[in-house]
Design a protein around this motif. Structure first.
Motif, PDB file in Angstrom:
ATOM      1  N   LYS A 181     -45.065  56.603 -54.170  1.00  0.00           N
ATOM      2  CA  LYS A 181     -44.000  57.375 -54.815  1.00  0.00           C
ATOM      3  C   LYS A 181     -44.603  58.279 -55.884  1.00  0.00           C
ATOM      4  CE  LYS A 181     -40.011  55.528 -55.765  1.00  0.00           C
ATOM      5  NZ  LYS A 181     -38.940  54.702 -56.389  1.00  0.00           N
TER       6      LYS A 181
ATOM      7  N   TYR B 233     -47.882  52.985 -56.189  1.00  0.00           N
ATOM      8  CA  TYR B 233     -47.588  52.164 -55.006  1.00  0.00           C
ATOM      9  C   TYR B 233     -46.243  51.484 -55.188  1.00  0.00           C
ATOM     10  CZ  TYR B 233     -48.276  48.580 -51.402  1.00  0.00           C
ATOM     11  OH  TYR B 233     -48.146  47.770 -50.306  1.00  0.00           O
TER      12      TYR B 233
ATOM     13  N   SER C 273     -52.143  61.541 -46.967  1.00  0.00           N
ATOM     14  CA  SER C 273     -50.807  61.550 -46.384  1.00  0.00           C
ATOM     15  C   SER C 273     -50.684  62.747 -45.467  1.00  0.00           C
ATOM     16  CB  SER C 273     -49.737  61.622 -47.482  1.00  0.00           C
ATOM     17  OG  SER C 273     -48.440  61.666 -46.924  1.00  0.00           O
TER      18      SER C 273
ATOM     19  N   GLU D 171     -40.404  50.619 -51.054  1.00  0.00           N
ATOM     20  CA  GLU D 171     -40.205  51.801 -50.221  1.00  0.00           C
ATOM     21  C   GLU D 171     -41.075  51.700 -48.972  1.00  0.00           C
ATOM     22  OE1 GLU D 171     -38.098  54.104 -50.670  1.00  0.00           O
ATOM     23  OE2 GLU D 171     -37.505  53.923 -52.770  1.00  0.00           O
ATOM     24  N   GLY D 172     -40.496  51.805 -47.807  1.00  0.00           N
ATOM     25  CA  GLY D 172     -41.259  51.868 -46.563  1.00  0.00           C
ATOM     26  C   GLY D 172     -41.962  50.576 -46.220  1.00  0.00           C
TER      27      GLY D 172
ATOM     28  N   VAL E 168     -41.339  60.159 -51.897  1.00  0.00           N
ATOM     29  CA  VAL E 168     -41.961  59.013 -51.239  1.00  0.00           C
ATOM     30  C   VAL E 168     -42.693  59.485 -49.986  1.00  0.00           C
ATOM     31  CG1 VAL E 168     -41.557  56.798 -50.095  1.00  0.00           C
ATOM     32  CG2 VAL E 168     -40.258  57.399 -52.142  1.00  0.00           C
ATOM     33  N   VAL E 169     -43.958  59.080 -49.812  1.00  0.00           N
ATOM     34  CA  VAL E 169     -44.740  59.478 -48.638  1.00  0.00           C
ATOM     35  C   VAL E 169     -45.434  58.263 -48.046  1.00  0.00           C
ATOM     36  CG1 VAL E 169     -45.145  61.825 -49.480  1.00  0.00           C
ATOM     37  CG2 VAL E 169     -46.796  60.016 -50.009  1.00  0.00           C
ATOM     38  N   ASP E 170     -45.591  58.261 -46.727  1.00  0.00           N
ATOM     39  CA  ASP E 170     -46.455  57.283 -46.080  1.00  0.00           C
ATOM     40  C   ASP E 170     -47.908  57.703 -46.320  1.00  0.00           C
ATOM     41  OD1 ASP E 170     -44.275  55.913 -45.111  1.00  0.00           O
ATOM     42  OD2 ASP E 170     -44.249  57.018 -43.214  1.00  0.00           O
ATOM     43  N   TYR E 171     -48.794  56.739 -46.366  1.00  0.00           N
ATOM     44  CA  TYR E 171     -50.183  57.055 -46.648  1.00  0.00           C
ATOM     45  C   TYR E 171     -51.091  56.361 -45.637  1.00  0.00           C
ATOM     46  CZ  TYR E 171     -50.553  52.372 -48.666  1.00  0.00           C
ATOM     47  OH  TYR E 171     -50.555  51.012 -48.835  1.00  0.00           O
TER      48      TYR E 171
ATOM     49  N   SER F  83     -45.832  52.850 -48.575  1.00  0.00           N
ATOM     50  CA  SER F  83     -45.475  54.140 -49.139  1.00  0.00           C
ATOM     51  C   SER F  83     -45.985  54.282 -50.559  1.00  0.00           C
ATOM     52  CB  SER F  83     -43.954  54.329 -49.135  1.00  0.00           C
ATOM     53  OG  SER F  83     -43.444  54.326 -47.831  1.00  0.00           O
TER      54      SER F  83
END
Length: 396
Positions: free
Chosen positions: A146, A135, A119, A139-140, A153-156, A144
């Motif tokens: 969590k 996963y 990320s 989200e997103g 929450v992050v984008d990967y 994303s």
């Protein structure tokens, strides 16, 4: 040794049969480190080979220069966004489902790469401990992760990374891979390639840059935005069957494009001291984007585009209405469809009507040496000649 993460990305989309928007297969750009201050790019040769299997083959040759007397180790990598709107599966091994045959060599020696899930945080690429993340499809839009403890929450992304040992002086890095071409609603295919991260190397440019686009054992008809390379630059070398012209844009001169038709051919552009612009990345798009979406006269031009790997011409034919530029003779339209695959390969027409029609199409390049042969016809070629013609007639 100082280790830096580099990014290699190539933004793509793919459409499912029922979708109204795109599906991201991967996203990316070049081999570039974050905040590198010593090593510079002296040369890059980017070769893009367009295929009929829905993929593009990428071959990138770099010459990097390490000015110091001491060798330096730099961790470099290929970072690919996860598929978007494409079943939302998560691949914890870090291997992207739509990237194939990723290879790297440095100074003539193969380098073993590894895979991970990562990320971006504060302009740094961080590997994730998947024991701490879950996963979350909600989200997103399914892209994303969590954090199990704090809910962050992050984008990967999926990362193919390797350690590069830069000796003093010139170092050659050569990598290859294949990825699925983008398909957007109404557009047969698209290839986006980010050049701007080259500015993250020490010299903030590519001193000696060459772009080569190939269509080997196929024919391709596409457009490229001119402002990517500056309006005064042109493709200096062409081999094989190539036609090229500048397309004006009714909205802005800054949106002018090259229209390019190629068959068993290649084109080449060479630039010195090339400084890519993040707002004007390389974008190669199938020419139906021009012929059926308002760039000319807001009308869909029957026959203006044909691609062997898709049924895009037929898609255009099936959705015609009174405002479109279509021959009125139904039987003649059938003859055009039946002859499209042959015209794509250079068949010289003796029939006056067919000859006149195909010679009016920019992509048509007659070849007196071509002998009619269906052995290399693709699935789309056969669809155009047989099944979808009847469907088109029923809608007439």
């Amino acid at each position: 040794m100082k280790q830096l993460i580099a990014l290699l990305l190539a933004a793509l989309t793919a459409m499912t049969v029922t979708a109204n928007d795109g599906t991201y297969y991967t996203s990316g750009n070049q081999l570039v480190p974050l905040q590198e201050t010593q090593i510079s790019i002296k040369k890059e040769i980017l070769t893009i080979s367009l295929r009929d299997n829905g993929y593009a083959d990428i071959d990138v040759y770099y010459e990097f220069y390490n000015p110091g007397a001491v060798a330096r180790d730099v961790r470099m990598g290929f970072e690919a966004d996860p598929p978007y709107n494409d079943s939302y599966e998560f691949y914890p091994n870090g291997v992207h489902p739509y990237i194939e045959n990723f290879t790297v060599e440095m100074n003539g020696q193969k380098i073993q790469h590894q895979n991970a899930v990562a990320s971006d945080k504060e302009d740094k690429t961080c590997f994730l401990d998947l024991n701490e993340w879950t996963y979350d499809v909600d989200e997103g839009m399914g892209m994303s992760l969590k954090n199990k403890k704090n809910g962050e929450v992050v984008d990967y992304s999926y990362v193919y990374y390797f350690d590069a040992h830069f000796k003093p002086g010139i170092n050659v890095v050569h990598h290859t891979y294949s990825y699925s071409l983008s398909v957007i609603v109404g557009i047969s295919w698209e290839l986006q390639y980010k050049l701007s991260p080259a500015a993250r190397w020490a010299n903030k440019q590519i001193d000696d840059f060459t772009l080569i686009v190939k269509a080997e054992n196929t024919a391709k008809h596409f457009v490229i935005q001119k402002n990517t390379f500056g309006f005064n630059n042109e493709f200096q070398r062409k081999s094989g069957n190539v036609k090229m012209r500048t397309l004006p844009n009714k909205y802005s001169t800054d949106m002018e494009q090259w229209e390019i038709a190629m068959r068993n051919a290649s084109i080449e552009m060479h630039l010195n001291n090339f400084v890519p612009n993040a707002e004007k990345e390389l974008n190669i798009t199938s020419a139906d984007s021009y012929y059926c979406f308002g760039a000319i006269d807001d009308k869909c031009h029957f026959g203006g585009f044909y691609d062997r790997s898709t049924a895009s011409f037929v898609y255009m034919a099936e959705t015609i209405d009174n405002d479109n530029i279509v021959p009125s003779d139904k039987a003649f339209r059938q003859r055009i469809c039946r002859n499209l695959p042959f015209a794509s390969r250079g068949h010289v027409f003796k029939d006056a009507k067919l000859k006149k029609f195909f010679e009016s199409q920019f992509w048509y390049m007659p070849d007196p040496n071509y002998k009619d042969d269906t052995s290399d016809f693709t699935k789309a070629d056969k669809q155009v000649m047989k099944h979808i013609i009847g469907k088109f007639d029923n809608n007439d």
